[in-house]
Design a protein around this motif. Structure first.
Motif, PDB file in Angstrom:
ATOM      1  N   GLN A 189     -68.769  12.603   4.700  1.00 53.72           N
ATOM      2  CA  GLN A 189     -69.067  13.674   5.407  1.00 53.72           C
ATOM      3  C   GLN A 189     -68.137  13.922   6.604  1.00 53.72           C
ATOM      4  O   GLN A 189     -67.716  13.060   7.105  1.00 53.72           O
ATOM      5  CB  GLN A 189     -70.345  14.323   5.880  1.00 53.72           C
ATOM      6  CG  GLN A 189     -71.381  14.966   5.068  1.00 53.72           C
ATOM      7  CD  GLN A 189     -72.720  14.883   5.136  1.00 53.72           C
ATOM      8  OE1 GLN A 189     -72.991  14.340   6.115  1.00 53.72           O
ATOM      9  NE2 GLN A 189     -73.670  15.010   4.256  1.00 53.72           N
ATOM     10  N   LYS A 237     -73.490  10.096   4.690  1.00 49.78           N
ATOM     11  CA  LYS A 237     -72.967  10.545   6.012  1.00 49.78           C
ATOM     12  C   LYS A 237     -71.751  10.271   6.253  1.00 49.78           C
ATOM     13  O   LYS A 237     -70.962  10.995   6.844  1.00 49.78           O
ATOM     14  CB  LYS A 237     -74.059   9.675   7.013  1.00 49.78           C
ATOM     15  CG  LYS A 237     -74.232  10.282   8.498  1.00 49.78           C
ATOM     16  CD  LYS A 237     -75.395   9.770   9.039  1.00 49.78           C
ATOM     17  CE  LYS A 237     -75.193  10.259  10.517  1.00 49.78           C
ATOM     18  NZ  LYS A 237     -75.997   9.690  11.469  1.00 49.78           N
ATOM     19  N   SER A 293     -67.206  11.972  10.052  1.00 50.18           N
ATOM     20  CA  SER A 293     -67.465  10.568  10.448  1.00 50.18           C
ATOM     21  C   SER A 293     -66.239   9.983  10.745  1.00 50.18           C
ATOM     22  O   SER A 293     -65.265  10.568  10.895  1.00 50.18           O
ATOM     23  CB  SER A 293     -67.875  10.217   8.975  1.00 50.18           C
ATOM     24  OG  SER A 293     -66.854   9.919   8.388  1.00 50.18           O
TER      25      SER A 293
END
Lengths: 223, 222
Positions: free
Chosen positions: B199, B196, B202
């Motif tokens: 990506q 996450k 972020s």
């Protein structure tokens, strides 16, 4: 079989001195020291694969060949109960120790600065000690009124601070003149039995770096 | 009432990036307040919230923490990324100090004189491939496990991934001689919290550009 830690470094303070201080303060009075005097000795250590990142300090302790000053000190502090009673005390000790370490770094590099920069660097040490670092510890001691910096108990932070005070005083003798709490702290810490012993002649404590030490450093670590 | 840690720094990687990585890996949401001008920094100093007048500063659990390593150690311990005992912690500390030294070289690169850049970049690659990466490659080879220490994800793994990606930004094929690190990179990148963080969108910050360097120089007088 020796249970004693074995230290490998040059015969001088450098990055090993805070480790000597901490071991001594923890009551580990005697440890073996191997002194690097030639490039060949150092190259041999590297070739033998005992230096994880090809660097010293190296401390052989509890079956580990530990490198990286901070890692070594954290281990010693943890092992000998000089690291506070919980995570938050540890956090405060870490913050204090990191700050002091930044100040000590200036002193560490001082002998290697060019002659025409020495006066300026000395002034910088004085300024940082007096305006950035010592006020923090003066205030901490004043606020809680206790003998030790963290948790009313002797810790790594106290050892590091007394080392730094003495090191700065060697360069700036009156540096504690505006810091009454630190003056008291200095006396108290110097009188702790293990530290008192370390401050006496014949202990593993090393003298301030001289020209010979600087020469040896440059020789051993020459590329 | 905020339970979330709050990070005070410039809007870029610098010394705060490793902290962002570790919080993200631990699955901890955090807020950021960006220092954009010299005045912003002065205000923090005048408010007395910076223990040694410096950032990074992270407000966490009622503390105003400073000093990158202290902050990282606290987060690692709090979120069980610091090994199970003193010896595992010692190994994690050693490994992390190595990757800190390597990433430190990269962090300072934009602030070196322009005529030394090429030489310094070559030194970074040399250190990465002859001093640092071999250590981690060997560690993984010796125990055959997925993680560096104690067969469990730790701060050391997160830090190493961060370092690998940072060096790859300098030289894309730097892992060519390190098959286990390549596998490690793939594995750790796929951990959900880390995936996450990697990506777009972020809180991970991009590599510094000229504009950011100029802002940093101005704010910190360097």
């Amino acid at each position: 079989m020796s249970g004693k830690p074995r230290l490998t470094y040059l015969n001088g303070r450098g990055r090993m001195e805070p480790i000597r201080w901490l071991l001594a303060a923890a009551g580990v009075e005697v440890f073996e020291e191997v002194y690097l005097e030639t490039k060949e000795q150092y190259d041999k250590l590297i070739k033998d694969g005992v230096l994880l990142f090809q660097q010293v300090p190296l401390v052989e302790i509890d079956g580990m060949k530990m490198v990286q000053t901070r890692a070594i000190m954290s281990y010693i502090a943890g092992k000998y109960n000089l690291y506070g009673k919980d995570l938050k005390e540890r956090a405060l000790i870490d913050m204090y120790v990191e700050g002091i370490s930044d100040l000590m770094q200036m002193i560490l590099m001082f002998p290697f600065s060019p002659p025409d920069a020495k006066e300026k660097n000395l002034e910088a040490v004085k300024e940082r000690a007096t305006n950035r670092y010592f006020p923090v510890f003066e205030k901490a001691l004043k606020q809680h009124g206790q003998d030790f910096l963290v948790g009313n108990k002797f810790s790594w932070a106290d050892v590091q601070l007394i080392e730094a005070i003495l090191a700065v005083e060697e360069k700036v003798p009156a540096v504690l003149s505006g810091f009454p709490q630190l003056q008291v702290f200095k006396t108290k810490m110097s009188n702790m039995p293990t530290i008192k012993k370390f401050l006496q002649p014949g202990s593993p404590r090393k003298p301030p770096p001289d020209a010979h030490y600087v020469e040896t450093v440059l020789k051993v670590f020459k590329k | 009432m905020a339970g979330k840690p709050k990070l005070h720094y410039t809007k870029g990687r610098g010394k705060m990036e490793s902290i962002r990585w570790l919080l993200a890996a631990a699955g901890v949401e955090f807020e950021e307040e960006f220092i954009e001008t010299k005045e912003d920094l002065e205000k923090l100093r005048n408010d007395g919230v910076l223990l040694f007048q410096q950032v990074p500063m992270v407000e966490i659990d009622g503390m105003k923490m400073v000093q990158t390593r202290a902050i990282l150690s606290y987060i690692a311990a709090k979120y069980n990324l610091y090994g199970k005992d003193l010896k595992e912690r010692a190994w994690i500390d050693m490994y992390v100090e190595g990757t800190t030294d390597l990433m430190g070289m990269i962090m300072y690169l934009p602030f070196q004189p322009a005529d030394t850049k090429e030489k310094n970049l070559a030194l970074i690659i040399e250190r990465a491939t002859t001093r640092y990466f071999p250590v981690y490659e060997k560690a993984l080879k010796d125990h055959g496990q997925d993680y560096l220490v104690g067969n469990k994800l730790s701060w050391a793994d997160v830090h190493l991934l961060e370092a690998i990606l940072m060096v790859e930004e300098c030289k894309a094929d730097v892992l060519s001689a390190f098959p286990l690190l390549q596998a490690f990179k793939g594995r750790i990148s796929n951990i959900p919290t880390i995936k996450k963080f990697l990506q777009p969108g972020s809180q991970r910050k991009p590599p510094p550009d000229e504009k950011f360097i100029a802002v940093v120089r101005k704010i910190f007088n360097i």
